[in-house]
Design a protein around this motif. Structure first.
Motif, PDB file in Angstrom:
ATOM      1  N   LEU A   1      -4.635  -2.108  -2.449  1.00  0.00           N
ATOM      2  CA  LEU A   1      -3.468  -1.404  -2.979  1.00  0.00           C
ATOM      3  C   LEU A   1      -3.896  -0.241  -3.872  1.00  0.00           C
ATOM      4  O   LEU A   1      -3.347   0.866  -3.787  1.00  0.00           O
ATOM      5  N   GLU A   2      -4.884  -0.500  -4.729  1.00  0.00           N
ATOM      6  CA  GLU A   2      -5.358   0.556  -5.618  1.00  0.00           C
ATOM      7  C   GLU A   2      -6.021   1.694  -4.841  1.00  0.00           C
ATOM      8  O   GLU A   2      -6.024   2.838  -5.292  1.00  0.00           O
TER       9      GLU A   2
ATOM     10  N   PHE B   1      -3.188   3.863  -4.042  1.00  0.00           N
ATOM     11  CA  PHE B   1      -2.808   4.587  -5.257  1.00  0.00           C
ATOM     12  C   PHE B   1      -3.748   5.787  -5.431  1.00  0.00           C
ATOM     13  O   PHE B   1      -3.308   6.903  -5.710  1.00  0.00           O
TER      14      PHE B   1
ATOM     15  N   CYS C   1       0.835  -1.215   0.000  1.00  0.00           N
ATOM     16  CA  CYS C   1       0.000   0.000   0.000  1.00  0.00           C
ATOM     17  C   CYS C   1       0.866   1.259   0.000  1.00  0.00           C
ATOM     18  O   CYS C   1       0.562   2.236  -0.700  1.00  0.00           O
TER      19      CYS C   1
ATOM     20  N   GLU D   1       5.366  -1.028  -9.726  1.00  0.00           N
ATOM     21  CA  GLU D   1       3.957  -1.419  -9.854  1.00  0.00           C
ATOM     22  C   GLU D   1       3.812  -2.871 -10.310  1.00  0.00           C
ATOM     23  O   GLU D   1       3.015  -3.638  -9.748  1.00  0.00           O
TER      24      GLU D   1
ATOM     25  N   TYR E   1       2.205   1.718  -3.533  1.00  0.00           N
ATOM     26  CA  TYR E   1       1.196   2.215  -4.471  1.00  0.00           C
ATOM     27  C   TYR E   1       0.811   3.660  -4.162  1.00  0.00           C
ATOM     28  O   TYR E   1       0.483   4.434  -5.070  1.00  0.00           O
TER      29      TYR E   1
END
Length: 403
Positions: free
Chosen positions: A131-132, A135, A9, A109, A12
């Motif tokens: 994770l996203e 981001f 995390c 990534e 990202y």
């Protein structure tokens, strides 16, 4: 597992800041350098082409320097390049730094994405969505930071913020290298990845698998290209047509990314409930409607509102599409993940140049219609992927439904 997710995390979050920092300060940057929007698009393109190279090279470099050495080098390189951006060198040097910065993004990534998918199994949708989410948090924060720095005439310090976070993330990975990647457990993960690479050779023998993988790769080209173009040029569109100040326009990206971040908190769970394929369809369909309404209206309030809704609809597309493809085309997780991220970076390199060119030569309304056309094309691609994935599943087992 919690340490691996935490460090993933953080990585990202750092990449999210780095990929969006150019867009958040693009308006004052092009004026400071005396260049056009198309030149700004070239900077974005160079960075994404570097990311494409890094993603493609990652599996090869892992065999030469190992995952740990490669990942730590990428974080360190990212920090150095962002501080060079902050020094505001000549424009030609900026264009030269961009692909090196992107190279580090691509390695980080793709390497972390493949590790997470291989390590989390049935929890891959939720893990990748988490994770996203980070981001998206990085992409959400940087426009506010950029707007504040623009107000005080120090927009270039936005790059320094990203460089500092990259340095912090580097230290965290050095100190807290995940236990999942050490000792016997790490060897097991490595062997599993090696096995999937070997299995990946069989993909060349299955024509339908190859077509499905090609369709999914096309989706990443289109989706990432559109997303990166939209977030990089939304402020400039609002400045040109709606008369917003540079700082106020920079915050417009936050409407999109706030929704992206909120959506990613639940996207993995929704995809597990309704299936990944259906999630991709409804996400692209709702997003396309939003871009159609933006093209038809164009008002400031409407742009903010529909950007928010589109962001929520698109929130999980990247992560869910990664998992969808890896499950639909079994084997070679590391290679497939790198390929798909590389395709996304290719789209992110090409489309911003196209949108920048259209803003230089045509009215802003033309760019809005281009965004709608791209969003509509995504629906067609998703439907083709779902149909082909369903045929593969039925061929394997009549009772097995497509993911």
């Amino acid at each position: 597992m919690s340490r691996l997710i935490f460090l993933g995390c953080m990585a990202y979050l750092t990449v999210g800041l780095g990929q969006l920092v150019v867009g958040s300060v693009l308006e004052p940057m092009v004026h400071a350098y005396g260049v056009q929007y198309g030149d700004g698009g070239q900077l974005v393109m160079n960075q994404f082409l570097g990311g494409l190279a890094g993603t493609i090279a990652a599996p090869f470099l892992i065999g030469r320097v190992g995952r740990k050495g490669l990942l730590l080098a990428a974080f360190l390189g990212m920090a150095v390049m962002e501080f060079l951006y902050m020094a505001q060198p000549a424009w030609g040097i900026m264009l030269g730094i961009a692909p090196l910065t992107g190279f580090c993004f691509g390695i980080i990534e793709s390497l972390i994405g493949s590790i997470i998918i291989a390590s989390t199994g049935d929890r891959a949708n939720v893990a990748m969505s988490r994770l996203e989410t980070f981001f998206g948090a990085g992409a959400l924060v940087i426009p506010f930071a950029g707007a504040a720095l623009i107000e005080i005439g120090q927009w270039k310090l936005a790059f320094g913020i990203v460089g500092a976070l990259a340095a912090v993330t580097f230290v965290l990975w050095v100190v807290l290298w995940p236990t999942e990647l050490l000792g016997a457990r790490g060897e097991a993960v490595h062997q599993a990845e090696a096995a999937t690479r070997a299995e990946g050779k069989s993909l060349r023998l299955g024509r339908r698998y190859g077509i499905l993988l090609g369709i999914c790769a096309l989706f990443f080209v289109i989706y990432v290209g559109m997303e990166m173009s939209f977030v990089h040029y939304l402020p400039s569109m609002l400045v040109q047509e709606n008369g917003l100040s540079d700082a106020a326009a920079a915050t417009s990206i936050s409407a999109f990314w706030a929704a992206m971040t909120l959506g990613r908190l639940v996207s993995g769970h929704i995809a597990d409930r309704i299936s990944g394929g259906m999630y991709l369809f409804w996400g692209t369909a709702i997003g396309a409607v939003c871009f159609l309404l933006m093209a038809l209206t164009g008002g400031t309030a409407e742009m903010f509102i529909f950007s928010f809704i589109a962001g929520f609809a698109f929130s999980g597309l990247f992560a869910i599409a990664l998992v969808f493809t890896n499950r639909s085309v079994p084997g070679a997780t590391e290679r497939i993940t790198s390929l798909l991220i590389a395709c996304g970076l290719l789209g992110g390199a090409i489309m911003p140049k196209l949108i920048g060119w259209s803003l230089d030569h045509y009215a802003v309304s033309v760019a809005r219609w281009i965004f709608f056309a791209i969003a509509a094309a995504m629906i067609v691609v998703v439907l083709a992927a779902i149909a082909l994935s369903g045929r593969k599943s039925r061929a394997k087992s009549p009772a097995h439904s497509a993911i």
